[in-house]
Design a protein around this motif. Sequence first.
Motif, PDB file in Angstrom:
ATOM      1  N   ARG A 230       0.832  -1.213   0.000  1.00 58.69           N
ATOM      2  CA  ARG A 230       0.000   0.000   0.000  1.00 58.69           C
ATOM      3  C   ARG A 230       0.861   1.256   0.000  1.00 58.69           C
ATOM      4  O   ARG A 230       0.538   2.252  -0.642  1.00 58.69           O
ATOM      5  N   TRP A 231       1.967   1.216   0.762  1.00 53.46           N
ATOM      6  CA  TRP A 231       2.828   2.404   0.856  1.00 53.46           C
ATOM      7  C   TRP A 231       4.109   2.265   0.022  1.00 53.46           C
ATOM      8  O   TRP A 231       5.081   2.995   0.239  1.00 53.46           O
ATOM      9  N   ASP A 232       4.126   1.293  -0.906  1.00 56.02           N
ATOM     10  CA  ASP A 232       5.256   1.121  -1.839  1.00 56.02           C
ATOM     11  C   ASP A 232       6.588   0.985  -1.114  1.00 56.02           C
ATOM     12  O   ASP A 232       7.597   1.599  -1.482  1.00 56.02           O
ATOM     13  N   ILE A 233       6.594   0.178  -0.065  1.00 53.49           N
ATOM     14  CA  ILE A 233       7.823  -0.089   0.674  1.00 53.49           C
ATOM     15  C   ILE A 233       8.305  -1.485   0.295  1.00 53.49           C
ATOM     16  O   ILE A 233       7.573  -2.472   0.440  1.00 53.49           O
ATOM     17  N   ASP A 234       9.517  -1.567  -0.208  1.00 54.33           N
ATOM     18  CA  ASP A 234      10.080  -2.868  -0.564  1.00 54.33           C
ATOM     19  C   ASP A 234      11.578  -2.869  -0.290  1.00 54.33           C
ATOM     20  O   ASP A 234      12.120  -1.923   0.312  1.00 54.33           O
ATOM     21  N   GLU A 235      12.233  -3.920  -0.722  1.00 52.94           N
ATOM     22  CA  GLU A 235      13.659  -4.076  -0.416  1.00 52.94           C
ATOM     23  C   GLU A 235      14.521  -2.974  -1.011  1.00 52.94           C
ATOM     24  O   GLU A 235      15.660  -2.760  -0.570  1.00 52.94           O
ATOM     25  N   SER A 236      14.009  -2.252  -1.996  1.00 60.27           N
ATOM     26  CA  SER A 236      14.785  -1.166  -2.609  1.00 60.27           C
ATOM     27  C   SER A 236      14.568   0.180  -1.910  1.00 60.27           C
ATOM     28  O   SER A 236      15.248   1.157  -2.256  1.00 60.27           O
ATOM     29  N   THR A 237      13.647   0.239  -0.971  1.00 62.80           N
ATOM     30  CA  THR A 237      13.373   1.505  -0.274  1.00 62.80           C
ATOM     31  C   THR A 237      14.603   1.916   0.535  1.00 62.80           C
ATOM     32  O   THR A 237      15.116   1.123   1.335  1.00 62.80           O
ATOM     33  N   PRO A 238      15.089   3.121   0.331  1.00 61.40           N
ATOM     34  CA  PRO A 238      16.293   3.533   1.070  1.00 61.40           C
ATOM     35  C   PRO A 238      16.005   3.720   2.556  1.00 61.40           C
ATOM     36  O   PRO A 238      14.875   4.048   2.953  1.00 61.40           O
ATOM     37  N   GLU A 239      17.021   3.504   3.366  1.00 61.94           N
ATOM     38  CA  GLU A 239      16.891   3.729   4.798  1.00 61.94           C
ATOM     39  C   GLU A 239      16.571   5.200   5.069  1.00 61.94           C
ATOM     40  O   GLU A 239      17.001   6.093   4.329  1.00 61.94           O
ATOM     41  N   VAL A 240      15.829   5.427   6.130  1.00 64.93           N
ATOM     42  CA  VAL A 240      15.426   6.772   6.530  1.00 64.93           C
ATOM     43  C   VAL A 240      16.347   7.238   7.651  1.00 64.93           C
ATOM     44  O   VAL A 240      16.519   6.514   8.642  1.00 64.93           O
ATOM     45  N   PRO A 241      16.969   8.406   7.546  1.00 62.65           N
ATOM     46  CA  PRO A 241      17.815   8.891   8.645  1.00 62.65           C
ATOM     47  C   PRO A 241      17.032   8.925   9.960  1.00 62.65           C
ATOM     48  O   PRO A 241      15.914   9.436  10.008  1.00 62.65           O
ATOM     49  N   GLY A 242      17.632   8.345  10.991  1.00 64.51           N
ATOM     50  CA  GLY A 242      16.961   8.290  12.284  1.00 64.51           C
ATOM     51  C   GLY A 242      15.923   7.187  12.381  1.00 64.51           C
ATOM     52  O   GLY A 242      15.166   7.142  13.354  1.00 64.51           O
ATOM     53  N   GLY A 243      15.890   6.293  11.369  1.00 65.38           N
ATOM     54  CA  GLY A 243      14.930   5.201  11.374  1.00 65.38           C
ATOM     55  C   GLY A 243      15.568   3.898  10.943  1.00 65.38           C
ATOM     56  O   GLY A 243      16.733   3.854  10.558  1.00 65.38           O
ATOM     57  N   ARG A 244      14.764   2.839  10.985  1.00 63.77           N
ATOM     58  CA  ARG A 244      15.287   1.527  10.607  1.00 63.77           C
ATOM     59  C   ARG A 244      14.175   0.728   9.943  1.00 63.77           C
ATOM     60  O   ARG A 244      13.054   0.677  10.456  1.00 63.77           O
ATOM     61  N   ILE A 245      14.479   0.109   8.803  1.00 69.29           N
ATOM     62  CA  ILE A 245      13.557  -0.778   8.102  1.00 69.29           C
ATOM     63  C   ILE A 245      14.028  -2.201   8.366  1.00 69.29           C
ATOM     64  O   ILE A 245      15.124  -2.595   7.957  1.00 69.29           O
TER      65      ILE A 245
END
Length: 554
Positions: A176-191
Amino acid sequence: MAPRLAAVGLVALGLAACGTPRPEAADLVLVDGEILTMGAPGTVEALAVSDGRVRAVGTSEEIRRLAGPDTRVVELNGRTVIPGLTDNHYHGIGGGPGVDLTGARSLRDVADAIAAFALETAPGELIVTNRDWHEGQLAEHRLPYRDDLDGAAPGQPVVVVRGGHEYVLNSPALARWDIDESTPEVPGGRIGRYPDGRLNGELVDRAKDLVTLPAAAPPDPAAVLDAMAEEYAALNSRGLTSVRYPGGPPEQYRAIERLRDEGRLTLRVNYVLRAPRGANAPPLADALATWPEMGEGDDWLRVGGVKLGVDGGFEGGLMREPYEEPWGEGGTFRGLQTVPTERFIETVRELHRRGWRVATHAVGDAAIDLVLEGYEAANADAPIDGLRWVVEHGFLPRDDHFPRMRALGLSVTAQNHLYVAAPSLVKYWGAQRAAWTTPVRAYLDAGIPVSLGTDSPVVPWDPWWMLHHFTTRGTISAGVLDPSQRITREEALEAVTRSYAHLTFEEEEKGTLEVGMVADLVVTADHVLECEDPCLESMQVDLTVVGGRVVYER
């Protein structure tokens, strides 16, 4: 602690000697008990209340003389009276909208609760859980990840909310939010990922910004106040007479203000506002323009400062050393810094320039390093010693932190996260760091002012569970961790009475049951200092009084 049942004469305001005209009758008297005043003259038998304040303490014979035909007389029959309990870090009582996971005790329970909720929703509709639970309550002592969630509501996006720092998404939600293995890491966050590199659905701290949950419908203002009054009545039933909100919106402050103005506020509130955060947050100056003033309020509700944050929670506390494997990612993961250093320091300095008192969320030892760096920068602009700036949580202080904290005159708000989260912390940080979590004994020995609270709903809100944990270091499911950090019951009671009053600059008004102080008090079924462990964990409250008014009676 003063000698028990000290032989004291009547201590009273405006009381004449024997033989003079009878003084005006008290509103409330409590007699034939053990009243721990937490101040002068120590432990006494009886207490009188007039106009919302402690009027006199002394022997039962002396205090009975202050009773008139309209005086409420409480026969204690040996029961204990203590100053009202407090919570230094309270967000809410729990529950909340969405799938209720508070009763889940296994991953199967989580899946079943989501599946049952899905039956009441339309196909494809987003399902969101409440946040008031922790994986420490589950038999598996771990989060439900993507694969666990996919079978619970096939085809429907599911977002499991855990506390204030983490989401877990199933596969449809990731899509739904287009999050997959290619989504870059977010500063201050963790996938989060499984060992094979697939996403496990976990989004930690700033990575949550990848998801935008639907805004709740505007609540009915009257219903909000009714729910708030009901919530505070529950807190009163466990002896709470004061709470401190550690970072909330101005709208909530105004709602509490309305409750106070209607005469329905049954506990005292110190309200700390939350600074803007996140990618789309307004500038600090814009937020300040919408806030009440620093220090605004009265004895029932007062603005106590502004809260910042520099790191994550259990799964993102910023550490000097890497996490345990596999979370350490080969010795590279040390937690999450949720705000750049320069921005944090400049925000702290700007708030100081504007006269705001600052409190900062800091879990890991490296996070405390950053907080101290920022506070020292503000102190170089103008001294903060005496302003009692705060380190919120302070899970993992190190020896080099203590002298810097003392030099700045800081206070620490400690909460009993370890009571619930111990199994998770052992996995994330290793047994040694986990056991050291929130070392109140070390703080006190170092001369750092410490008060106690729960961080509810991250941890259950019952203050007696919190007192049990800090006096035993017992946990729900991991036994006793580092008993050297136990504090005595006297010290724990001091921390939730006098030390809380110090935290909120109210030590001249409350925290003891000395003459002239506000009459916030609790009658307990068992003796708080003498009953046998684990009696605090299940302590019964018989009576709660706030400002001389009975707000709960069992």
